[in-house]
Design a protein around this motif. Structure first.
Motif, PDB file in Angstrom:
ATOM      1  N   ASN A  93     118.614  58.220 106.454  1.00 54.35           N
ATOM      2  CA  ASN A  93     117.311  58.523 105.858  1.00 54.35           C
ATOM      3  C   ASN A  93     117.367  59.823 105.057  1.00 54.35           C
ATOM      4  O   ASN A  93     116.756  59.936 103.994  1.00 54.35           O
ATOM      5  N   TYR A  94     118.116  60.787 105.585  1.00 56.55           N
ATOM      6  CA  TYR A  94     118.294  62.051 104.869  1.00 56.55           C
ATOM      7  C   TYR A  94     119.008  61.804 103.542  1.00 56.55           C
ATOM      8  O   TYR A  94     118.629  62.347 102.497  1.00 56.55           O
ATOM      9  N   GLY A  95     120.058  60.976 103.576  1.00 52.64           N
ATOM     10  CA  GLY A  95     120.818  60.664 102.367  1.00 52.64           C
ATOM     11  C   GLY A  95     119.974  59.946 101.328  1.00 52.64           C
ATOM     12  O   GLY A  95     120.079  60.216 100.128  1.00 52.64           O
ATOM     13  N   ILE A  96     119.115  59.036 101.778  1.00 48.18           N
ATOM     14  CA  ILE A  96     118.235  58.306 100.855  1.00 48.18           C
ATOM     15  C   ILE A  96     117.255  59.267 100.187  1.00 48.18           C
ATOM     16  O   ILE A  96     117.052  59.230  98.964  1.00 48.18           O
ATOM     17  N   ALA A  97     116.634  60.146 100.991  1.00 45.49           N
ATOM     18  CA  ALA A  97     115.681  61.109 100.440  1.00 45.49           C
ATOM     19  C   ALA A  97     116.372  62.059  99.462  1.00 45.49           C
ATOM     20  O   ALA A  97     115.809  62.415  98.419  1.00 45.49           O
ATOM     21  N   LEU A  98     117.602  62.460  99.781  1.00 50.68           N
ATOM     22  CA  LEU A  98     118.356  63.343  98.892  1.00 50.68           C
ATOM     23  C   LEU A  98     118.638  62.662  97.557  1.00 50.68           C
ATOM     24  O   LEU A  98     118.520  63.278  96.486  1.00 50.68           O
ATOM     25  N   MET A  99     118.991  61.381  97.607  1.00 47.42           N
ATOM     26  CA  MET A  99     119.248  60.633  96.373  1.00 47.42           C
ATOM     27  C   MET A  99     117.987  60.518  95.526  1.00 47.42           C
ATOM     28  O   MET A  99     118.030  60.640  94.299  1.00 47.42           O
ATOM     29  N   GLU A 100     116.839  60.293  96.164  1.00 47.27           N
ATOM     30  CA  GLU A 100     115.586  60.199  95.423  1.00 47.27           C
ATOM     31  C   GLU A 100     115.248  61.536  94.751  1.00 47.27           C
ATOM     32  O   GLU A 100     114.772  61.568  93.616  1.00 47.27           O
ATOM     33  N   LYS A 101     115.533  62.618  95.459  1.00 48.91           N
ATOM     34  CA  LYS A 101     115.300  63.939  94.865  1.00 48.91           C
ATOM     35  C   LYS A 101     116.232  64.158  93.670  1.00 48.91           C
ATOM     36  O   LYS A 101     115.815  64.684  92.628  1.00 48.91           O
ATOM     37  N   GLN A 102     117.481  63.732  93.802  1.00 51.24           N
ATOM     38  CA  GLN A 102     118.440  63.894  92.712  1.00 51.24           C
ATOM     39  C   GLN A 102     118.032  63.075  91.486  1.00 51.24           C
ATOM     40  O   GLN A 102     118.271  63.486  90.352  1.00 51.24           O
ATOM     41  N   LYS A 103     117.414  61.927  91.715  1.00 51.80           N
ATOM     42  CA  LYS A 103     116.922  61.120  90.594  1.00 51.80           C
ATOM     43  C   LYS A 103     115.925  61.922  89.759  1.00 51.80           C
ATOM     44  O   LYS A 103     116.004  61.948  88.529  1.00 51.80           O
ATOM     45  N   ILE A 104     114.975  62.567  90.433  1.00 51.00           N
ATOM     46  CA  ILE A 104     113.956  63.346  89.726  1.00 51.00           C
ATOM     47  C   ILE A 104     114.605  64.503  88.976  1.00 51.00           C
ATOM     48  O   ILE A 104     114.305  64.764  87.804  1.00 51.00           O
ATOM     49  N   LYS A 105     115.538  65.202  89.627  1.00 53.34           N
ATOM     50  CA  LYS A 105     116.167  66.363  89.007  1.00 53.34           C
ATOM     51  C   LYS A 105     116.950  65.975  87.751  1.00 53.34           C
ATOM     52  O   LYS A 105     116.841  66.620  86.708  1.00 53.34           O
ATOM     53  N   HIS A 106     117.749  64.930  87.834  1.00 53.68           N
ATOM     54  CA  HIS A 106     118.571  64.526  86.692  1.00 53.68           C
ATOM     55  C   HIS A 106     117.724  63.869  85.601  1.00 53.68           C
ATOM     56  O   HIS A 106     117.973  64.085  84.414  1.00 53.68           O
ATOM     57  N   TYR A 107     116.754  63.066  85.998  1.00 55.99           N
ATOM     58  CA  TYR A 107     115.949  62.324  85.012  1.00 55.99           C
ATOM     59  C   TYR A 107     115.126  63.273  84.141  1.00 55.99           C
ATOM     60  O   TYR A 107     115.094  63.133  82.911  1.00 55.99           O
ATOM     61  N   TYR A 108     114.479  64.245  84.774  1.00 57.31           N
ATOM     62  CA  TYR A 108     113.613  65.163  84.034  1.00 57.31           C
ATOM     63  C   TYR A 108     114.309  66.468  83.652  1.00 57.31           C
ATOM     64  O   TYR A 108     113.706  67.314  82.987  1.00 57.31           O
ATOM     65  N   GLY A 109     115.559  66.643  84.072  1.00 55.23           N
ATOM     66  CA  GLY A 109     116.292  67.856  83.716  1.00 55.23           C
ATOM     67  C   GLY A 109     115.814  69.088  84.457  1.00 55.23           C
ATOM     68  O   GLY A 109     115.688  70.164  83.864  1.00 55.23           O
ATOM     69  N   LEU A 110     115.550  68.953  85.749  1.00 51.00           N
ATOM     70  CA  LEU A 110     115.032  70.069  86.547  1.00 51.00           C
ATOM     71  C   LEU A 110     116.131  70.681  87.399  1.00 51.00           C
ATOM     72  O   LEU A 110     117.055  69.992  87.843  1.00 51.00           O
ATOM     73  N   GLY A 111     116.020  71.972  87.635  1.00 50.22           N
ATOM     74  CA  GLY A 111     116.854  72.638  88.622  1.00 50.22           C
ATOM     75  C   GLY A 111     116.160  72.621  89.979  1.00 50.22           C
ATOM     76  O   GLY A 111     114.979  72.281  90.088  1.00 50.22           O
ATOM     77  N   GLU A 112     116.891  73.012  91.008  1.00 48.36           N
ATOM     78  CA  GLU A 112     116.335  72.992  92.362  1.00 48.36           C
ATOM     79  C   GLU A 112     115.122  73.922  92.478  1.00 48.36           C
ATOM     80  O   GLU A 112     114.080  73.533  93.015  1.00 48.36           O
ATOM     81  N   ARG A 113     115.243  75.124  91.956  1.00 49.59           N
ATOM     82  CA  ARG A 113     114.135  76.089  92.066  1.00 49.59           C
ATOM     83  C   ARG A 113     112.922  75.612  91.276  1.00 49.59           C
ATOM     84  O   ARG A 113     111.778  75.777  91.710  1.00 49.59           O
ATOM     85  N   GLN A 114     113.175  75.022  90.110  1.00 44.34           N
ATOM     86  CA  GLN A 114     112.056  74.542  89.293  1.00 44.34           C
ATOM     87  C   GLN A 114     111.339  73.390  89.975  1.00 44.34           C
ATOM     88  O   GLN A 114     110.108  73.323  89.979  1.00 44.34           O
ATOM     89  N   LEU A 115     112.106  72.474  90.567  1.00 45.05           N
ATOM     90  CA  LEU A 115     111.500  71.354  91.286  1.00 45.05           C
ATOM     91  C   LEU A 115     110.647  71.863  92.442  1.00 45.05           C
ATOM     92  O   LEU A 115     109.537  71.384  92.676  1.00 45.05           O
ATOM     93  N   ARG A 116     111.139  72.859  93.158  1.00 45.18           N
ATOM     94  CA  ARG A 116     110.374  73.399  94.289  1.00 45.18           C
ATOM     95  C   ARG A 116     109.128  74.151  93.819  1.00 45.18           C
ATOM     96  O   ARG A 116     108.102  74.146  94.503  1.00 45.18           O
ATOM     97  N   ARG A 117     109.196  74.788  92.648  1.00 43.80           N
ATOM     98  CA  ARG A 117     107.990  75.418  92.096  1.00 43.80           C
ATOM     99  C   ARG A 117     106.936  74.375  91.768  1.00 43.80           C
ATOM    100  O   ARG A 117     105.748  74.564  92.038  1.00 43.80           O
TER     101      ARG A 117
END
Length: 202
Positions: free
Chosen positions: A47-71
């Protein structure tokens, strides 16, 4: 965000979705949809791996960094409504995303590059920040240089822009007018946003 410069086809295969829209990355996903690597086939992610992959989709698709996504997440967490949906709607309102969806560019990295190079004006002012959040009434125009306009006319002629209910696009004058805010049906990325919210809430 530090711009991702690695192999885009591997990201598409690893996340199992068309995140990067270049022709090579798209063909690679069609030819080999399985994740890259020797020991990935047949393994069921946690479940952790699935959630991580979904987060990575958003980051790569919209061009976000980790800090920006958390903001973004912190900002929408204080609002009423579905947090995951609000997070994606904020991403959809970014200038580089609207430039891509209107047809000014074929991919989001290409749209981001155009914005950073100062090719676009918003309300008559040059905006070089891809993360600029658009609001109703904003007008996006290509910088008034004929060679630049010819380039974007050629891109538009060879692209298939998305029909957006909240943005009116004038291809002849290379102008897009934001008429409202995006809704749930305007989200272009198929992702489990609730899993991402749970992941970021830890």
């Amino acid at each position: 965000m530090a711009r991702y410069t690695g192999p885009k086809a591997r990201i598409n295969r690893r996340l199992g979705a068309l995140i990067y829209e270049t022709s090579g990355a798209s063909k690679a996903l069609d030819r080999r949809p399985a994740p890259p690597g020797m020991h990935t086939r047949g393994r069921r992610p946690s479940n952790y791996g699935i959630a991580l992959m979904e987060k990575q989709k958003i980051k790569h698709y919209y061009g976000l960094g980790e800090r920006q996504l958390r903001r973004y997440f912190d900002a929408v967490s204080r609002r009423s409504g579905n947090t995951g949906e609000l997070l994606l709607l904020m991403c959809e309102s970014r200038l580089d995303n609207v430039v891509r969806r209107c047809g000014f560019a074929k991919t989001r990295p290409q749209a981001r590059q155009g914005v950073v190079h100062g090719h676009f004006f918003v309300n008559g002012t040059k905006v070089a920040k891809p993360n600029y959040l658009l609001r109703p009434g904003d007008i996006i125009e290509v910088r008034n240089r004929e060679k630049l306009k010819d380039v974007y006319r050629g891109v538009i002629a060879n692209s298939s822009p998305d029909a957006l209910d909240w943005v009116a696009f004038d291809s002849e004058n290379l102008k897009a007018t934001v008429q409202g805010l995006p809704g749930p049906s305007d989200i272009s990325l198929p992702v489990d946003a609730n899993a991402v919210v749970e992941f970021l809430s830890r």
